[in-house]
Design a protein around this motif. Structure first.
Motif, PDB file in Angstrom:
ATOM      1  N   ARG B  92       0.918  -1.412   0.123  1.00 44.07           N
ATOM      2  CA  ARG B  92       0.374   0.036   0.132  1.00 44.07           C
ATOM      3  C   ARG B  92       0.473   1.101  -0.420  1.00 44.07           C
ATOM      4  NH1 ARG B  92      -3.419  -2.921   4.885  1.00 44.07           N
ATOM      5  NH2 ARG B  92      -4.235  -4.276   3.572  1.00 44.07           N
ATOM      6  N   MET B  93       1.847   0.558   0.421  1.00 47.25           N
ATOM      7  CA  MET B  93       2.927   3.169   0.271  1.00 47.25           C
ATOM      8  C   MET B  93       3.423   1.815  -0.861  1.00 47.25           C
ATOM      9  SD  MET B  93       4.871   2.443   4.430  1.00 47.25           S
ATOM     10  CE  MET B  93       4.334   3.088   5.816  1.00 47.25           C
ATOM     11  N   ARG B  94       3.245   1.412  -1.629  1.00 42.48           N
ATOM     12  CA  ARG B  94       4.001   1.659  -3.686  1.00 42.48           C
ATOM     13  C   ARG B  94       3.284   1.753  -3.684  1.00 42.48           C
ATOM     14  NH1 ARG B  94       7.801  -3.156  -4.514  1.00 42.48           N
ATOM     15  NH2 ARG B  94       8.499  -1.762  -6.454  1.00 42.48           N
ATOM     16  N   MET B  97      -4.437   4.188  -3.544  1.00 44.65           N
ATOM     17  CA  MET B  97      -6.128   4.258  -3.985  1.00 44.65           C
ATOM     18  C   MET B  97      -6.821   5.696  -3.872  1.00 44.65           C
ATOM     19  SD  MET B  97      -8.490   0.638  -3.298  1.00 44.65           S
ATOM     20  CE  MET B  97      -9.905   0.758  -3.491  1.00 44.65           C
ATOM     21  N   TYR B 115      -1.557  13.455   6.298  1.00 47.90           N
ATOM     22  CA  TYR B 115      -1.524  11.938   6.069  1.00 47.90           C
ATOM     23  C   TYR B 115      -0.102  10.517   5.831  1.00 47.90           C
ATOM     24  CZ  TYR B 115      -3.829   7.636   8.588  1.00 47.90           C
ATOM     25  OH  TYR B 115      -4.522   6.715   9.358  1.00 47.90           O
ATOM     26  N   GLY B 116      -0.398  10.068   4.581  1.00 47.10           N
ATOM     27  CA  GLY B 116       0.446   9.201   4.030  1.00 47.10           C
ATOM     28  C   GLY B 116       1.482  10.019   4.594  1.00 47.10           C
ATOM     29  N   ARG B 118       3.569  11.632   6.949  1.00 47.51           N
ATOM     30  CA  ARG B 118       3.019  10.872   8.787  1.00 47.51           C
ATOM     31  C   ARG B 118       2.881   9.616   9.100  1.00 47.51           C
ATOM     32  NH1 ARG B 118       2.810  16.223  10.590  1.00 47.51           N
ATOM     33  NH2 ARG B 118       1.366  17.524  10.368  1.00 47.51           N
ATOM     34  N   VAL B 119       2.705   8.457   8.194  1.00 42.27           N
ATOM     35  CA  VAL B 119       2.124   7.103   8.299  1.00 42.27           C
ATOM     36  C   VAL B 119       3.522   6.777   7.769  1.00 42.27           C
ATOM     37  CG1 VAL B 119       1.539   5.218   7.667  1.00 42.27           C
ATOM     38  CG2 VAL B 119      -0.292   7.017   8.568  1.00 42.27           C
ATOM     39  N   ARG B 120       4.249   7.655   7.571  1.00 44.34           N
ATOM     40  CA  ARG B 120       4.886   6.890   6.994  1.00 44.34           C
ATOM     41  C   ARG B 120       6.325   8.046   8.247  1.00 44.34           C
ATOM     42  NH1 ARG B 120       2.440   6.416   2.670  1.00 44.34           N
ATOM     43  NH2 ARG B 120       3.164   5.036   1.201  1.00 44.34           N
ATOM     44  N   ARG B 168      -3.950  13.646  -1.782  1.00 43.49           N
ATOM     45  CA  ARG B 168      -4.186  12.411  -0.662  1.00 43.49           C
ATOM     46  C   ARG B 168      -3.132  10.755  -1.068  1.00 43.49           C
ATOM     47  NH1 ARG B 168      -8.664  10.839   3.101  1.00 43.49           N
ATOM     48  NH2 ARG B 168      -8.636   8.626   0.924  1.00 43.49           N
ATOM     49  N   ALA B 169      -3.333  10.964  -2.145  1.00 47.99           N
ATOM     50  CA  ALA B 169      -2.609   9.708  -2.803  1.00 47.99           C
ATOM     51  C   ALA B 169      -1.680  10.018  -3.501  1.00 47.99           C
ATOM     52  CB  ALA B 169      -3.868   8.656  -3.373  1.00 47.99           C
ATOM     53  N   THR B 172       2.735  10.954  -1.638  1.00 47.10           N
ATOM     54  CA  THR B 172       3.596   9.781  -1.199  1.00 47.10           C
ATOM     55  C   THR B 172       4.197   9.366  -2.204  1.00 47.10           C
ATOM     56  OG1 THR B 172       1.838   8.370  -0.946  1.00 47.10           O
ATOM     57  CG2 THR B 172       1.763   9.177   0.797  1.00 47.10           C
ATOM     58  N   GLU B 175       3.955   4.389  -7.174  1.00 47.00           N
ATOM     59  CA  GLU B 175       4.576   3.733  -8.278  1.00 47.00           C
ATOM     60  C   GLU B 175       2.947   3.960  -9.200  1.00 47.00           C
ATOM     61  OE1 GLU B 175       7.439   0.834  -7.764  1.00 47.00           O
ATOM     62  OE2 GLU B 175       7.880   1.098  -5.424  1.00 47.00           O
TER      63      GLU B 175
END
Lengths: 312, 259, 307
Positions: B92-94, B97, B115-116, B118-120, B168-169, B172, B175
């Protein structure tokens, strides 16, 4: 190939990061499980302690003896008879009224200030501390109406507590019935009351029953309001029997009688300094706990079954 | 049939999917995703196109009992993203959606986009600011929201919320981006905005989109796969699928005789 | 012709009778609904009328500001503050126990637990909400306080710590159950959005689900506070019945509810100032819990309107 190398390096960084984050996941999962397990064990220990402490008293004599100044011979006869009689009153007052009010709010009331007002009241009554109902009953039933500290007063008091529970569960059960069922009944010419009685109430019965059982279980364990109306804590006689051998075979003299109930008997014994009475209290507590858990258990099982079975 | 210079970014091989209730939702699916191209999945409701799309970032792992079989290979590192050893979070990090209905978080516009990151574990304010701006620009939302980044995301219109979800998608640097009927809950003007946005996005990344709307597939995609009852019936360049499909079923669906 | 006419009028007559019965039933049902309003009205009416003579004898200023409550002494003092202090302290201890444990349980059940575990624990929580409080009072006095005395030997038999902790344990299932409902109500799409970004369970729970369910969770806390304030038997049994202006958990003190019980257990002289004082105390209790309940329900309503 530069892109390739770049990607693989990124992936390693990502994996390291995920590993770190997952550690938080596992830590929390551990804490959560630990909390739930600790609570479960703590409550289990408490209940077991109650049952083990009270076990020596758990025999027929305990149920057939009056309370006494001597702990050894004391029993809960007047308490369980009192509880039963009070609950009969509660049942016959709270159930018809609660179900009727629930039906009114769901099926009849037009949206407007009046329905809103009732709704707000029901919601708030459910949160009023039980001792406040005791004060209401003390002022209103005991003195204004002159009913005294009787079984009738106690039954009415507990029915005030049970009413919001019955109303809410009736409404929820009715709300779960889809409109098309009602429309089908109307379509063949039924009146509103016929639709309500033949269909809505029938299909809502399971949910209503759940509410009634939960309400009764609560009424069994309620102590504060019954103390507040001035129930006696030491009663060594029984109220007159509701059933007689002369026509019409029932009498209502018992409604007027003094009484005690199981939780008050327990409270009374807890408050004694002697350890022997604490054993009596534990035994009474075990009886109350078993009764309420059993009733609530049946109600919750019923509710889950209804949820599972009915798919409109 | 496929132009030689195309690079494959990801590819499903003999991919099968079973839901927890036993439904065999996808049967032996082989579909390639070409790098920096838009691939569209079309087909009637229940044909498995959303199920297929959601497999690309292991959404099905959230619900116990679902089973994958076969492979989805991600290039250039040849990772089979369905492999049990591969962490769904890594996938999901790559691959990010965008959902059918806009689903912003109950947070500010800024925090939604950040958000993405921060999650990282990214907390550098400067870097976050830059990335949020870049992503919002990438989602053509910057001009509309730059003065109210701290507003609650719910205050945006439906179309804006969906572009926020795209931002948001995007933030990050994924790919591949997956779009699950991204315009089905939007009005026509918002739909055009998002379609233009996708054409812009494919300059940078690979896109897989599920759509109910055949015109949409024809307008924006480079490749199209037609699916029916859990099977991939035909895959080709979009122009060919819509003008000269090789399978009778595809033609029936495209021309509206069926579906 | 005449034949049709008579059937019509017969049918009409039947209609009228039917309509009459229908109206009658509607009225009967409405009266039952009216009871809910009457009860609220009755509570306010009784509390106010029974305590009017009390406030003729004791000024409202003394009632609200004096820190001495000695209705049974030679020199009678009626300052509600000691009772409020006892109520607040015990409820505070209970919340210190119940809020963290209840919230952790709710988050775990909603976001981490397997379907099977949740389906097992949830009914048990509901079951525990129904345990009578007199039983918890027994635990507080005869189990938890003796246990605490082993750690802290100076602890008196009647104290606020033991009942506070037990009340906390009693409230945990309530908070857990209501907060879990709130978190379950957060749409799955929101979670999927978070997981799709590569978030872990904990990250999703902490940064997406909990903020989304916040008003529902806070409503659970508020309603729990109201329950603690209104709780009677645990404190009447284990905290002692001596009004004592203190916030120290290892001292004994009475709460508003415990005071009402202690008066009711004695010989009530109808119309005496002791009798009237429990209604005055009742007003304070009623206002405190009512405002919390209204606040809690308003918060919860705001939450359910959103989803």
């Amino acid at each position: 190939m530069a892109i390739n190398d770049q990607n693989i390096k990124d992936l390693n960084a990502i994996r390291k990061l995920i590993k770190q984050h997952k550690k938080n996941d596992s830590i929390f999962a551990g804490v959560g499980l630990f909390v739930i397990a600790t609570l479960a064990v703590a409550l289990l220990v408490l209940f077991l302690d109650l049952v083990i402490d009270g076990y020596p008293k758990m025999n027929l004599d305990f149920f057939s003896n009056f309370p006494s100044r001597k702990a050894e011979g004391a029993g809960i006869l007047s308490a369980w008879v009192g509880s039963s009689l009070v609950l009969i009153v509660t049942f016959f007052v709270a159930v018809p009224m609660g179900v009727a009010a629930g039906i009114y709010l769901e099926e009849y009331a037009k949206k407007g200030w009046f329905a809103d007002l009732i709704e707000i009241n029901v919601a708030n009554l459910a949160g009023v501390p039980s001792i406040i109902y005791g004060l209401l009953a003390l002022g209103l039933f005991v003195y204004e109406f002159g009913l005294g500290q009787s079984i009738l007063t106690a039954g009415l008091t507990l029915s005030l507590l049970m009413l919001p529970i019955v109303i809410v569960s009736t409404r929820e059960a009715i709300r779960a019935i889809p409109v098309h069922i009602r429309e089908a009944a109307y379509a063949v010419g039924a009146t509103k009351w016929q639709v309500t009685l033949h269909h809505v109430l029938q299909y809502a019965m399971g949910g209503v029953l759940t509410g009634i059982i939960i309400g009764m279980a609560r009424a069994i364990g309620e102590t504060a309001p019954v103390i507040t109306i001035g129930a006696l804590t030491f009663i060594a006689f029984l109220p007159p029997s509701p059933v007689t051998d002369v026509v019409p075979f029932i009498n209502f003299a018992w409604l007027d009688a003094g009484f005690t109930v199981l939780p008050i008997q327990m409270f009374n014994w807890i408050s004694r300094p002697e350890h022997a009475f604490h054993i009596n209290a534990a035994a009474t507590g075990a009886v109350i706990i078993i009764l309420t858990l059993l009733m609530n258990g049946i109600a919750i099982k019923l509710r889950y079954n209804i949820r599972k079975k009915i798919k409109w | 049939m496929v132009k030689k210079q195309e690079i494959i970014k990801a590819e499903s091989k003999e991919f099968n999917f079973h839901y927890a209730d036993g439904t065999h939702a996808l049967k032996d699916i082989n579909i390639p995703l070409y790098e920096k191209r838009i691939t569209a999945l079309i087909g009637p409701s229940g044909c498995g196109k959303s199920t297929f799309l959601r497999s690309f970032n292991r959404m099905h792992d959230l619900y116990p009992g679902n089973k994958y079989a076969g492979q989805i290979i991600l290039y250039p590192d040849n990772t089979n993203i369905l492999d049990k050893k591969v962490d769904p979070i890594e996938v999901r990090m790559r691959i990010s959606m965008v959902f059918q209905k806009p689903n912003p978080f109950p947070k500010s516009i800024y925090e939604n986009v950040a958000y993405g990151l921060r999650v990282r574990g990214e907390n550098n304010k400067r870097l976050l600011d830059d990335k949020v701006e870049e992503a919002l620009k990438g989602a053509s939302l910057w001009n509309e929201v730059k003065d109210r980044l701290q507003d609650l995301a719910y205050n945006l219109s439906g179309g804006q919320q969906q572009r926020l979800c795209i931002a948001r998608a995007l933030a990050t640097d994924p790919e591949i981006m997956l779009f699950d009927e991204p315009t089905s809950a939007l009005d026509p003007i918002a739909t055009v905005n998002i379609e233009e946005l996708m054409s812009e996005l494919k300059k940078k990344l690979t896109i897989l989109i599920v759509t109910h709307n055949m015109q949409q597939a024809a307008r924006i995609s480079d490749y199209t796969a037609y699916m029916y009852l859990g099977k991939m019936i035909e895959f080709d360049e979009t122009d060919i699928i819509f003008t000269n499909p090789s399978k009778k079923e595809t033609e029936d669906y495209i021309t509206g005789k069926f579906g | 012709m005449s034949k049709t006419k008579s059937t019509v009028s017969k049918a009409l007559a039947k209609n009228i009778r039917r309509n009459f019965v229908e109206r009658l039933i509607e009225w009967a049902l409405m009266l039952s609904g009216l009871i809910a309003i009457l009860i609220t009205f009755g509570i306010v009416f009784i509390l106010v009328t029974e305590s009017i003579p009390f406030f003729e004898a004791v000024s409202i200023k003394e009632f609200l500001t004096s820190t001495i409550w000695t209705p049974n002494f030679e020199i009678k003092n009626y300052g509600i503050l000691p009772l409020v202090a006892g109520t607040v302290t015990i409820t505070g201890i209970a919340l210190l126990v119940a809020i963290p444990l209840g919230t952790i349980t709710a988050v775990y059940l909603s976001e981490f637990a397997s379907h099977k575990l949740r389906e097992t624990v949830k009914p048990i929580l509901e079951l525990l909400v129904g345990v009578p409080t007199v039983v918890f009072g027994y635990f507080a006095l005869l189990l938890v306080t003796p246990l605490l005395q082993k750690i802290y030997p100076d602890l008196p038999t009647f104290n606020m710590l033991g009942p506070g902790i037990v009340m906390g344990i009693m409230i945990v299932p309530y908070i857990a159950s209501v907060a879990e409902d709130a978190m379950r109500a957060v749409p799955m799409a929101m979670r999927e959005g978070s997981y799709a970004m590569g978030a872990t369970r904990f990250q999703t729970a902490k940064t997406v689900v909990m903020p989304a369910a916040l008003s529902g969770i806070i409503a659970a806390y508020i309603l729990a506070i109201s329950r603690g304030i209104g709780e009677t038997m645990i404190v009447a049994i284990a905290a002692g019945q001596q009004p004592n202006f203190t916030f120290n958990p290892v001292e004994s003190a009475a709460t508003i509810t415990a005071y009402i019980v202690s008066v009711a257990l004695g010989d009530l002289e109808h119309g005496g100032i002791g009798y009237q004082s429990i209604f005055a105390a009742g007003i304070v209790l009623f206002i405190m819990t009512l405002s919390l309940n209204i606040l809690g329900q308003w918060t919860r309503k705001k939450f359910t309107e959103r989803y």
